[in-house]
Design an enzyme around this catalytic site. Sequence first.
Site, short mmCIF file in Angstrom:
data_model
loop_
_atom_site.label_atom_id
_atom_site.label_comp_id
_atom_site.label_asym_id
_atom_site.label_seq_id
_atom_site.Cartn_x
_atom_site.Cartn_y
_atom_site.Cartn_z
N HIS A 186 1.10 -1.21 -0.46
CA HIS A 186 0.46 -0.14 0.44
C HIS A 186 0.95 1.22 0.23
CE1 HIS A 186 -3.59 2.58 1.07
NE2 HIS A 186 -2.73 3.30 2.19
N GLU A 187 1.85 1.52 0.75
CA GLU A 187 2.98 2.23 0.85
C GLU A 187 3.63 3.01 -0.03
OE1 GLU A 187 3.20 4.35 2.96
OE2 GLU A 187 0.83 3.68 4.38
N HIS A 239 2.09 4.62 -3.61
CA HIS A 239 2.01 6.07 -2.71
C HIS A 239 3.04 6.20 -3.66
CE1 HIS A 239 -1.72 6.47 -0.20
NE2 HIS A 239 -1.10 5.77 0.66
N GLU A 283 -6.80 6.88 -1.25
CA GLU A 283 -6.36 5.99 0.22
C GLU A 283 -7.13 4.71 -0.47
OE1 GLU A 283 -4.05 5.55 2.42
OE2 GLU A 283 -3.66 7.49 2.39
#
Length: 301
Positions: free
Chosen positions: A140-141, A144, A215
Amino acid sequence: MRSRFEPDRQLTARMVLTMFLLGLLYVGFVAALIVLLKSVVLIVVIAGGLLVAQFWFSDRIALYAMRGRLVGPEEEPVLHGIVDRLCASADMPKPRVAVSRMDLPNAFATGRNADHAVVCVTTGLQRRLETEELEGVLAHELSHVAHRDVAVITIASFLGVIAGLTVRFAFYSQLFGGGRRDQNTAVAFAAVMGVSAAVYALSFLLIRALSRYRELAADRAAALLTGKPSALAAALTKVDGEIARIPTRDLRTAQAFNAFFFTPALRPGSTAARLFSTHPPLERRLEALAQISAQLGDEAP
């Protein structure tokens, strides 16, 4: 930088629109300050200096504020191993890896570009999650970083920061210097506070709209990269439940970086979490991951 993270055109469009609108807001804000305070050089120097500092040193500022420390593979072999595998799968450069000695279970990515990116996890997160769950959070990070929205949210948050600082400066200038100021000066400072408050409110709404969508985009990209949306859903559920047990004092300390976190440092179900959160509700994120699970045939353990 191109990677195997699935591109999100809606996210790109939202980032472009947000930056355009914030740019107009920023120009108008600076122009209003120049007219009201009649000091072109001072305003330009201060605004430009803060923007450059936040953009170039955002990674250092975030790590310092969150008590993060860069770690090598010999110190955190499991963490580095997960990041190595994910970066190889995503065909992207490996960011620096950091650990924050905090019990708050969370993670964040920061940095102005892929070459200066940092992925940081807290010891509280490491202790609470299984390997597959931690892999989902790190994916997930990393998404980004791959989508470049880390840099966009860093720049976007700048306007709210400078507007907030201007409100405080104007307030304390009037508070401690009111007896020595004439009526025109008092009116000018009241106008500055009004303009700054309006700019802060507008930038707040724009950033929240972008942050909530990004997100969901990161959840989707991570689920597709790992092929295990159920593991990411399990991590979200665990972290959301554990944050409710974190002392309020620790949550307040971390709230300034909510836009960067995997999950916000707010108590679940609170009014603040519903109205001011930088993230969509947990139920919305789990619903989106459940849809991806159905598409991939991924079953929760």
